[in-house]
Structure formats: structure tokens, C-alpha cells
Design a protein around this motif. Structure first.
Motif, PDB file in Angstrom:
ATOM      1  N   ASN A 607      29.076  30.591 -53.531  1.00  0.00           N
ATOM      2  CA  ASN A 607      28.242  29.425 -53.256  1.00  0.00           C
ATOM      3  C   ASN A 607      29.112  28.174 -53.216  1.00  0.00           C
ATOM      4  N   SER A 608      28.746  27.214 -52.387  1.00  0.00           N
ATOM      5  CA  SER A 608      29.601  26.030 -52.259  1.00  0.00           C
ATOM      6  C   SER A 608      28.834  24.840 -51.721  1.00  0.00           C
ATOM      7  N   VAL A 609      29.512  23.695 -51.675  1.00  0.00           N
ATOM      8  CA  VAL A 609      29.104  22.374 -51.160  1.00  0.00           C
ATOM      9  C   VAL A 609      27.640  22.029 -51.461  1.00  0.00           C
ATOM     10  N   PRO A 610      27.232  21.985 -52.736  1.00  0.00           N
ATOM     11  CA  PRO A 610      25.850  21.593 -53.048  1.00  0.00           C
ATOM     12  C   PRO A 610      25.619  20.100 -52.829  1.00  0.00           C
ATOM     13  N   VAL A 611      24.384  19.745 -52.484  1.00  0.00           N
ATOM     14  CA  VAL A 611      23.955  18.349 -52.364  1.00  0.00           C
ATOM     15  C   VAL A 611      22.584  18.224 -53.017  1.00  0.00           C
ATOM     16  N   THR A 612      22.193  16.990 -53.329  1.00  0.00           N
ATOM     17  CA  THR A 612      20.899  16.782 -53.971  1.00  0.00           C
ATOM     18  C   THR A 612      20.297  15.456 -53.535  1.00  0.00           C
ATOM     19  N   ASP A 613      18.963  15.405 -53.528  1.00  0.00           N
ATOM     20  CA  ASP A 613      18.254  14.146 -53.309  1.00  0.00           C
ATOM     21  C   ASP A 613      17.644  13.636 -54.606  1.00  0.00           C
ATOM     22  N   GLY A 614      18.022  14.244 -55.725  1.00  0.00           N
ATOM     23  CA  GLY A 614      17.496  13.850 -57.029  1.00  0.00           C
ATOM     24  C   GLY A 614      16.364  14.723 -57.513  1.00  0.00           C
ATOM     25  N   ARG A 615      15.753  15.471 -56.589  1.00  0.00           N
ATOM     26  CA  ARG A 615      14.663  16.371 -56.974  1.00  0.00           C
ATOM     27  C   ARG A 615      15.000  17.813 -56.664  1.00  0.00           C
ATOM     28  N   ARG A 616      15.640  18.019 -55.533  1.00  0.00           N
ATOM     29  CA  ARG A 616      16.025  19.373 -55.145  1.00  0.00           C
ATOM     30  C   ARG A 616      17.509  19.396 -54.797  1.00  0.00           C
ATOM     31  N   ALA A 617      18.047  20.590 -54.777  1.00  0.00           N
ATOM     32  CA  ALA A 617      19.442  20.791 -54.365  1.00  0.00           C
ATOM     33  C   ALA A 617      19.466  21.757 -53.202  1.00  0.00           C
ATOM     34  N   ALA A 618      20.431  21.590 -52.325  1.00  0.00           N
ATOM     35  CA  ALA A 618      20.683  22.530 -51.237  1.00  0.00           C
ATOM     36  C   ALA A 618      22.156  22.883 -51.270  1.00  0.00           C
ATOM     37  N   TRP A 619      22.458  24.104 -50.880  1.00  0.00           N
ATOM     38  CA  TRP A 619      23.854  24.542 -50.871  1.00  0.00           C
ATOM     39  C   TRP A 619      24.022  25.707 -49.908  1.00  0.00           C
ATOM     40  N   VAL A 655      26.112  20.529 -45.969  1.00  0.00           N
ATOM     41  CA  VAL A 655      24.660  20.366 -45.873  1.00  0.00           C
ATOM     42  C   VAL A 655      24.269  18.983 -46.376  1.00  0.00           C
ATOM     43  N   ALA A 656      23.025  18.607 -46.051  1.00  0.00           N
ATOM     44  CA  ALA A 656      22.423  17.390 -46.581  1.00  0.00           C
ATOM     45  C   ALA A 656      20.946  17.665 -46.787  1.00  0.00           C
ATOM     46  N   ILE A 657      20.301  16.953 -47.728  1.00  0.00           N
ATOM     47  CA  ILE A 657      18.898  17.188 -48.039  1.00  0.00           C
ATOM     48  C   ILE A 657      18.215  15.864 -48.340  1.00  0.00           C
ATOM     49  N   ASP A 658      16.967  15.749 -47.865  1.00  0.00           N
ATOM     50  CA  ASP A 658      16.119  14.607 -48.195  1.00  0.00           C
ATOM     51  C   ASP A 658      14.678  15.078 -48.073  1.00  0.00           C
ATOM     52  N   GLY A 659      14.022  15.295 -49.201  1.00  0.00           N
ATOM     53  CA  GLY A 659      12.659  15.812 -49.173  1.00  0.00           C
ATOM     54  C   GLY A 659      12.627  17.214 -48.603  1.00  0.00           C
ATOM     55  N   ASP A 660      11.727  17.421 -47.602  1.00  0.00           N
ATOM     56  CA  ASP A 660      11.617  18.758 -47.022  1.00  0.00           C
ATOM     57  C   ASP A 660      12.492  18.931 -45.781  1.00  0.00           C
ATOM     58  N   THR A 661      13.444  18.002 -45.569  1.00  0.00           N
ATOM     59  CA  THR A 661      14.355  18.079 -44.427  1.00  0.00           C
ATOM     60  C   THR A 661      15.739  18.514 -44.895  1.00  0.00           C
ATOM     61  N   ILE A 662      16.241  19.525 -44.210  1.00  0.00           N
ATOM     62  CA  ILE A 662      17.582  20.035 -44.508  1.00  0.00           C
ATOM     63  C   ILE A 662      18.418  19.909 -43.242  1.00  0.00           C
ATOM     64  N   VAL A 663      19.659  19.478 -43.393  1.00  0.00           N
ATOM     65  CA  VAL A 663      20.589  19.346 -42.268  1.00  0.00           C
ATOM     66  C   VAL A 663      21.896  20.027 -42.645  1.00  0.00           C
ATOM     67  N   TRP A 664      22.512  20.680 -41.682  1.00  0.00           N
ATOM     68  CA  TRP A 664      23.844  21.237 -41.926  1.00  0.00           C
ATOM     69  C   TRP A 664      24.687  21.159 -40.664  1.00  0.00           C
ATOM     70  N   ASP A 665      26.007  21.218 -40.854  1.00  0.00           N
ATOM     71  CA  ASP A 665      26.924  21.303 -39.717  1.00  0.00           C
ATOM     72  C   ASP A 665      27.752  22.564 -39.869  1.00  0.00           C
ATOM     73  N   GLY A 666      28.214  23.082 -38.737  1.00  0.00           N
ATOM     74  CA  GLY A 666      29.000  24.305 -38.741  1.00  0.00           C
ATOM     75  C   GLY A 666      29.280  24.760 -37.329  1.00  0.00           C
ATOM     76  N   VAL A 667      29.739  26.012 -37.219  1.00  0.00           N
ATOM     77  CA  VAL A 667      30.113  26.578 -35.923  1.00  0.00           C
ATOM     78  C   VAL A 667      28.991  27.478 -35.438  1.00  0.00           C
ATOM     79  N   GLY A 668      28.460  27.176 -34.265  1.00  0.00           N
ATOM     80  CA  GLY A 668      27.355  27.944 -33.716  1.00  0.00           C
ATOM     81  C   GLY A 668      27.822  29.174 -32.969  1.00  0.00           C
ATOM     82  N   ALA A 669      26.854  29.869 -32.385  1.00  0.00           N
ATOM     83  CA  ALA A 669      27.161  31.096 -31.649  1.00  0.00           C
ATOM     84  C   ALA A 669      28.053  30.829 -30.452  1.00  0.00           C
ATOM     85  N   ASP A 670      28.040  29.597 -29.936  1.00  0.00           N
ATOM     86  CA  ASP A 670      28.871  29.252 -28.780  1.00  0.00           C
ATOM     87  C   ASP A 670      30.292  28.880 -29.184  1.00  0.00           C
ATOM     88  N   GLY A 671      30.577  28.913 -30.506  1.00  0.00           N
ATOM     89  CA  GLY A 671      31.911  28.586 -30.978  1.00  0.00           C
ATOM     90  C   GLY A 671      32.179  27.106 -31.135  1.00  0.00           C
TER      91      GLY A 671
END
Length: 877
Positions: A607-619, A655-671
Motif C-alpha cells: 500500500n502506498s501514497v495515502p491522502v486524506t480530506d480529514g474524514r476519509r483516506a484514499a490510497w 491519488v487525491a480525495i475530497d468528499g465522495d470524489t476520488i482522483v488519481w493519475d497513472g498510466v492508462g491502457a494506451d501507455g
């Protein structure tokens, strides 16, 4: 994060029960134990008969004795070193046939005619290994993980390739099966070559660590005629066509087919072309129409490189060694490399050959005999103790190369040890600068471990291998100044080749030298000289004591190499692993106010790169069985179990989190590297779907998403912050001048804050705007005096930066390490935040002036915090 070396926790003196030939009144043999294994770290004082014939068989027969607690079948012979009557057999440990990283065990014999006796044994053998050697993660996937996670700057990743090089077992506890991945390319930011040996857990997919294979110098000071006007003899070779080549077959190692000294001309090709083992196709030996190699060969460094390689060979031949590998193997040098046509002011040993650059204010780096000796000594180290190029073992590696490089130079030129320049490394490389200014290091700098050891994170200089090297090499040089070169060189060489092992720390290194002194029969007075030299440099058991800090510890001992904290309100999140760094990393949360952290993640995944909005965490996590990347979300109060919100082969970077919205960056299927948004139960949507648009470093706040946007325009790569209104889908790309780079756009609630580099010089200004991208303003102006950051974050009041200090020059102190600063968003000059003297790495801004960060001051990496800037710091802290 700094690498914590394996250290002895106890030294026991025991009488061995095995029969021997010592007289009854002789002192009993001594056994030094090593924590975490039943195999002794060292047994000395032995005098026991050994079988005649093959030394490897004799060594295995001795090690079959129960007192060693090891199975000789798990030992693979590496080499046998003969030093007069002394004979040392070196083995590498195997676990179920897989090499064990850094585990070497040695047996020391003394011969009298056909009679052989054992006088000692020891090293590093891990008796507690039980790890399965069947991988869950494929080598291909491990290569992809290493490529993404261990190349910190995403601009550099584009030019880096990753190739798996087989399985190894990383020691510690039950052991850890890992894929060895070779990362090859160039650092686009530092504009230098990159060649890393990376290791990825073969069961969980978690990145473990990386070792820099390039043993570099400089920039430091670097003849036929040499660059300094000395006419020297060159052993060359006349070809059938009448031309002459720099090919030396006069040395004792030449056997008719192998054992030459060869010098090649890169003809201005870039250093990048010379990373692969051996000499690339099309590279030709340095050639002349006459036996006199003219000025052009002086300028390229060919004369210096060829002559100096011969001096290095002769020096080690005097110590009983036949070439760098000890087996009379050919010695290769390549001169006249560039950095894509520009001067490359450096030199490196890549494991098989020497590569030299030069130009500008510097001679060829082959023009300094101590640098040549230093770099080639890395080849000797590789073929003997093979000291791992991380932390203290890496500093010993560099320190031994320093010592032998300088020893070769002062002996070859007849420089007295009392000469003030004798202890300088590379002092003759500069064309105009005086020696003391040009030198890269000084073995006479008097540095002391507990006072001067730099708390580097392992990601920088491999944990301080260059910066901390003179602590160890300084002690050895002190001994040479007292006892002379002939005695000390033999002592240090014997310690390297017969007593040191790959993961030795400073105390292990001292023990190896003192053991070699006993084996050489040195007088009590001389052994006291050795001991006092190490004492003066602070190398004694227990030197790594905690130093004073002005921060409060939240978690003592962060061992996850990828740990990066995040903060919202009074809550923080971070990843961590076990003290031995062998267990899968977990996600922890706690309160900045104090209290014990609790675990959020479940299962045994990386597990890695956790983030939080103060109520929930995403990783993020990695499912090794399916080779899938996942994103999880969980309330900080653990009122419900982790929720899996994304599961696919696509690699996730952050990743990033704010309420019920989650955002992440990475490498997609297209490379391609992009950014995805997931709102509630809806499917993820890529916001960078436009062709040839890439996204990095997403930030989320108040219904808006910000990210680094990269695209190509008129054939040039462009960069700018982009803001997406998630309610309307409207995107605003904030205009930035062509040729500028933007980094880490951060939404704070009232502002969008980002760093920018307008002239690609590695210095960054800071800008802010309204959350929608309007009303732009400069917080810190870019330019020649702008800061050089290593990390960045912001809140509604201040921007927080980790800054590399200016003006450090050749200074060697903790003052050269990045320190946290803050600047109000209204503008001003960044001010120092904490007076902790070690490396202040990844951090996160809390409310007001609060910062949580990773700090290496007290000898290991801790998660710490403060809530206000330091009023003032002592000079040098």
C-alpha cells in the motif's frame, strides 16, 4: 528516508569447543555474534588443522562444524585470495538456489608448505531465511513498478528503460524474495547518466530500494604528454597496417588472449551510449600514425587514461592482485565522452569499464591519477567485498576508493604524506582553480561520525555515500600518515579482500581492519594506532545516538522507502512497514496532537501514497496475484471497512480525495500518463483523454480538480496548471510562457498555488491564483536567486518548500541538506521552519503554520511535526 544499516547488538567472547592445536595456555578463540542469525559475524584466534588440496573444499569442510550453524551446500564459491602464507576463501550465500543479497562468508587459512590451518572465519550468513522463492509478481511487472516508483521525476522516466535481472533474496528476518531490476537512462533534471539496480518485492510488488551502479566523481580536478605536461611512456601496439593503438600487452596478466589494458576513444559520443557492459559496437581503440601520441590525445585524456591505468595495475600487482578482478581480466577505459555534445565533467566506473569526460574548466577526468585510481578501485571492490552502494556500506565503498586512489597517486609521484595536498582527491583536474578549491574531497578533513555524519535520505547520494566517505577513509589516512604506506596499504587491502562483506557498516569496517591487523601480526603499538585513528573519527559501537531536534515525533522509525505523509485538519496519514522493512507496507492514520497511530489498510498487499480530506483516506495498493493496481477508501474512524473503488492493470501513481470524489493519475491502457476522476458510484472518467495530453500530480478541493498538464505544441513540450470545474466539466489551462515548467499545482480552498521554472534552470518561483485560475499573482519570483526546491505544499496562509541551500560549495556538513521553509501567500522571502540538522524530506501542510514531515536527523527517518517556524537556527544546522 534514510537507510538503516544492519548492526551488531552484542559481542560475545566464547571458548570454542572444537578441538584445536593451540597450547593450553593460549588465549581462547573469540566469537562475535551478529543479531538475527546464529552464524557468527567473526571467529578469530583459531589454530585448527584443515584438509589439504582444494581450498574451497577445505573451507566447506571447516564450515560444516555445528558451531557455524550453516549448511555448506548453501555456499557458492566466489574467489580465493592468496596473500603470502594467508589464504582466504569467499562464499556467497544461496537460499533454495537464489542468491542472498549482500551475504558473503569467508574462511581464513594460513599455510606452511603443504600444511594448512584455519585461523578464522566469518562474514554474513542468514540462518533464519524461510521465504518462498516462488514469485507471485512477474519480472515484467516488477520492472514496470520499479520504472514508475523509483524514478522520482516524471520527466526522467521518459528516457529510462527497465529490465528484470533475476531473483534475489533480501536479508532480514525470514527474508524477502525480490526481483532485481536494472534501470538505465538519464536524469533529465540533473542532466546526468542514470543506472540503478532496483529491487521489487516478488510477492507483493512493493518497491524496496535502489542502488546506484555508477560510481561517480566530481566535479573534481582532472600525458605522449599528459594534461599537466609530463612526458610518459605508453605501452602501445603496432598494427599490421602500421598504425599504433593504446593496447598494453606487457603486463604479467596478458595470457595471449586476455589480460590487456585497452583505451578507447568515444569520439564525442554521449555518455549514455556507454552504459551497457563492455565496449559498444563502433567504438575504436585510440589510434596514432606514429608511436608518439600527439596533442589531440592529450586533449581527449587518452594519454592520461592509458598511462594511469598501467599505474593502477602496477600498484595492485604490488599488493598481490592481478588486475581489477584479481584474475588478470582486461582493463577497459573510454575517453572523450560528452553530454549530448556538451562537456561532461565527470567520470564513472559502470561495473566493467572506466568512462571519462572533461571539457570547459576541467581537463579530462583521466588527468588526475587519484581519480583514475579511485574509480578503478571500485572494480577491485566489486570483485572482493562488493560493498553495497547504500548508506554506511556505500560510504565505506567510496572511502576505500578514496584511500587507494590517493595512495596510488602519492606513491607513483613520490609525494610525501606530509604534503598538504596529499590528502586531496581530484585536486589537479581544474585548469585554473587552485588544488584546495578544485578537490572533490579531503581525506584529512578530520570528520567525526557522531558530529559530522550527514543524515541523507537513501534517495539522495544513495544515503550519503560520497558525503560520508571521508569519515571512514579519514581514519585509514590517519593510520597511513603514522605507519607509512607499505604497512597500511597492505592492511587495508587485506581487510577489504578477506574480512569485509557487502552490508558492513562503519563499526563492521573497523572490525575488519582490526581483524586484518591481527592476522598480519602487527605489534600492539601499531594496533593501538589503528584503534586510536578510528576513535578519533568517532567510529565505535553506539556512535549513532539521537541528536537534539526541535520537532515532535509522531512515528519513530519510518522504513517505507515510498512513505509520503498527507494532512487535513488534525489528522495525518502515511504508509509504513516493519522495522526491518520486509513486511508489506500498511496505511496508518493518527492525530497531529498525539496518540498512537492506527492501521487503515487490511490484507498483506503493498500500500502506498495515502491522502486524506480529514474524514476519509484514499490510497493505492497492488494486487500481486492479479497484477492489478487498486484504489481504496476508508473513514479515518474505521467505522466501515476499506472500499475498493478502482481495480485494473493500469498503473496508479498518486491519488487525491475530497468528499465522495476520488482522483488519481497513472498510466492508462494506451501507455500514456493521465488523470481520472471518480464521483460517487459513477465510473471513472479520464480528464486527459485528448490525444497527446498528459496529466500529473492531481489536487482536489471544493468541487475543482487541478493537475499538471503536459502537451506538445509546435513541436515543443509545454507545461501549465489546469483547473477542471467538476460540476460543469469546464477546464481552464492557465497560460504560462513557452519553455517554462510548472510543478505540483495545489488547491487550498481559497487559492490555487503552484511552482514554476521559467528558464529550466532548476530554480522555481511560486504563483497563486483564485481556485478558478483567475487573478494570478507572483508569491516568489523566479530567476537566478529563486529557490531550488525538493518538495512543495501549500494551505490558505503559506506555501511550504523544502529548499536546497545555495553557496555550500565543497562544504561537507548537514547544512548542505534540504531544509523546510515557509513563505506567506501574500509574498515575501522563504524563512527556515525547523532547525533540525538532517535531511527534511516529504512533508504536508496542516492548518495555520503546522507541518508534518519526514526527518532524518537522529539517524533514522521519523515522522515529525511543528506548529510554528523556528525563531533562529545556529549556523551549520
Amino acid at each position: 528516508m534514510s537507510w538503516r544499516p544492519i548492526t551488531l547488538v552484542a559481542v560475545l567472547c566464547l571458548a570454542l569447543t572444537a578441538p584445536g592445536t593451540a597450547a593450553a595456555d593460549d588465549p581462547p578463540p573469540e566469537v562475535e555474534q551478529r543479531a538475527g542469525t546464529r552464524a557468527p559475524a567473526e571467529v578469530h584466534g583459531l589454530s585448527e588443522p584443515a584438509q589439504a588440496g582444494d581450498p574451497v573444499a577445505a573451507a566447506k569442510a571447516h564450515l560444516a562444524d555445528p558451531r557455524y550453524h550453516l549448511d555448506p551446500a548453501d555456499l557458492a564459491p566466489l574467489r580465493t585470495v592468496v596473500d603470502g602464507a594467508d589464504e582466504t576463501v569467499r562464499f556467497a550465500q544461496r537460499h533454495q538456489g537464489v542468491p542472498v543479497f549482500g551475504a558473503h562468508y569467508l574462511v581464513h587459512f594460513r599455510k606452511d608448505g603443504d600444511r594448512r590451518e584455519v585461523v578464522g572465519a566469518g562474514g554474513r550468513f542468514l540462518t533464519e531465511l524461510t521465504v518462498s522463492t516462488t514469485p507471485t509478481v512477474t519480472g515484467k511487472t516488477a520492472a514496470r513498478i520499479a520504472h514508475t516508483t523509483m524514478i522520482r521525476d516524471h520527466r526522467s522516466r521518459e528516457g529510462v528503460t527497465a529490465q528484470d535481472a533475476g531473483l534475489v533474496v533480501v536479508p532480514g528476518g525470514a527474508g524477502q524474495l525480490a526481483w532485481h531490476v536494472v534501470l538505465t537512462g538519464r536524469d533529465a533534471v540533473a542532466k546526468k547518466p542514470l543506472l540503478l539496480d532496483a529491487y521489487v518485492d516478488a510477492h507483493s510488488g512493493r518497491p524496496l530500494f535502489a542502488v546506484d551502479r555508477l560510481r561517480m566523481e566530481g566535479p573534481v580536478t582532472g600525458s605522449g604528454q599528459t594534461a599537466h605536461g609530463r612526458t610518459v611512456e605508453l605501452n602501445a601496439y603496432e598494427r599490421a597496417d602500421g598504425a599504433y593503438e593504446l593496447r598494453d600487452r606487457t603486463r604479467p596478466m596478458w595470457d595471449g588472449t586476455d589480460g590487456e589494458i585497452l583505451t578507447y576513444d568515444a569520439a564525442g559520443r554521449t555518455f549514455f551510449d556507454f552504459f551497457t557492459p563492455g565496449i559498444p559496437e563502433g567504438t575504436e581503440l585510440v589510434r596514432s600514425a606514429t608511436p608518439v601520441f600527439g596533442p589531440e590525445h592529450t586533449e581527449t585524456g587518452a594519454v592520461d587514461a592509458h598511462w594511469s591505468a598501467g599505474q593502477v595495475y602496477a600498484y595492485y600487482r604490488g599488493l598481490g592482485r592481478d588486475g581489477l578482478d584479481g584474475q588478470g581480466g582486461t582493463m577497459y577505459s573510454v575517453v572523450n565522452v560528452t553530454a549530448d555534445g556538451e562537456p561532461y565533467t565527470n567520470a564513472f566506473w559502470d561495473g566493467t569499464k572506466m568512462v571519462y569526460g572533461g571539457g570547459g574548466d576541467y581537463h579530462s577526468f583521466a588527468a588526475a591519477l587519484d581519480v583514475v585510481g579511485h574509480e578503478m578501485t571500485h572494480g577491485v571492490i566489486t570483485h572482493s567485498a562488493d560493498l553495497v552502494y547504500i548508506g554506511q556500506s556505500g560510504a565505506i565503498n567510496e572511502g576505500l576508493a578514496d584511500y587507494f586512489g590517493n595512495a596510488i597517486q602519492v606513491d607513483t609521484y613520490g609525494i610525501p604524506m606530509s604534503d598538504p595536498n596529499a590528502s586531496l582527491l581530484g585536486e589537479t583536474l581544474c585548469k585554473t582553480a587552485p588544488p584546495e578549491e578544485c578537490a572533490g574531497r579531503d581525506l584529512g578533513d578530520g570528520r567525526v561520525a557522531g558530529e559530522d555524519y550527514l543524515g541523507f535520505a537513501v534517495g539522495y547520494d544513495n544515503g550519503g555515500v560520497h558525503y560520508n566517505s571521508t569519515i571512514f577513509s579519514g581514519a585509514l589516512w590517519d593510520v597511513r600518515e603514522t605507519l607509512g604506506g607499505a604497512v597500511t596499504d597492505r592492511l587495508v587491502y587485506k581487510a577489504l579482500t578477506e574480512y569485509m562483506t557487502p552490508l558492513d557498516d562503519f563499526v563492521d569496517g573497523r572490525r575488519a581492519v582490526e581483524s586484518a591487523a591481527r592476522a598480519l601480526g602487527m605489534s600492539a603499538r601499531d594496533k593501538l594506532t589503528v584503534a586510536r585513528a578510528f576513535d578519533r573519527h568517532g567510529i565505535r559501537p553506539g556512535w549513532e545516538r539521537a541528536l537534539r531536534t526541535d520537532s515532535r515525533v509522531l512515528i519513530d522509525g519510518i522504513t517505507d522507502r515510498l512513505a509520503r505523509p498527507d494532512v487535513a485538519g488534525d489528522r495525518y496519514v502515511i504508509s509504513n512497514t516493519s522495522p526491518d522493512a520486509l513486511s508489506p507496507s500498511v496505511i496508518l492514520t493518527g492525530r497531529i496532537g498525539g496518540g498512537k497511530p492506527v492501521r487503515l489498510s487490511e490484507g498483506e498487499r503493498w500500500n502506498s501514497v495515502p491522502v486524506t480530506d480529514g474524514r476519509r483516506a484514499a490510497w493505492t495498493s497492488f494486487d500481486a496475484a492479479q497484477e492489478h493496481y487498486q484504489v481504496h477508501v476508508r473513514p479515518l474512524d474505521r467505522s466501515s471497512p476499506p472500499e475498493l473503488v478502482f481495480d485494473a492493470p493500469s498503473l496508479v501513481d498518486s491519488v487525491a480525495i475530497d468528499g465522495d470524489t476520488i482522483v488519481w493519475d497513472g498510466v492508462g491502457a494506451d501507455g500514456e500518463h493521465g488523470v481520472w476522476v471518480k464521483r460517487g458510484s459513477a465510473a471513472p472518467v479520464e480528464v486527459t483523454a485528448e490525444a497527446a495530453v498528459h496529466g500529473f500530480s492531481p489536487s482536489l478541493k471544493g468541487g475543482r480538480l487541478a493537475y499538471e498538464r503536459y502537451w506538445t505544441e509546435d513541436g515543443a513540450l509545454r507545461s501549465a496548471p489546469a483547473v477542471v470545474d467538476l460540476r460543469t466539466g469546464a477546464e481552464t489551462v492557465i497560460p504560462m510562457p513557452a519553455g517554462s515548467w510548472t510543478v505540483k499545482p495545489t488547491l487550498t480552498g481559497r487559492h490555487l498555488v503552484w511552482m514554476y521554472d521559467a528558464d529550466d534552470d532548476g530554480r522555481y518561483g511560486i504563483m497563486r491564483a483564485a481556485p478558478d485560475g483567475t487573478r494570478r499573482a507572483v508569491v516568489v519570483q523566479d530567476g537566478p536567486q529563486a529557490p531550488r526546491p525538493n518538495w512543495f505544499d501549500a494551505n490558505d496562509e503559506v506555501a511550504t518548500l523544502g529548499l536546497w541551500p545555495d553557496g555550500s560549495g565543497n562544504e561537507v556538513s548537514n547544512a548542505i541538506l534540504p531544509k523546510i521553509h515557509q513563505v506567506p501567500l501574500g509574498g515575501g522571502t522563504p524563512q527556515r521552519y525547523s532547525c533540525n540538522r538532517g535531511y527534511q524530506d516529504y512533508f504536508a501542510s496542516g492548518e495555520g503554520r503546522t507541518v508534518v514531515w519526514l526527518d532524518g536527523t537522529d539517524g533514522n527517518t521519523d515522522l515529525v511535526t511543528r506548529d510554528r517556524p523556528a525563531p533562529r537556527c545556529r549556523t551549520g544546522s
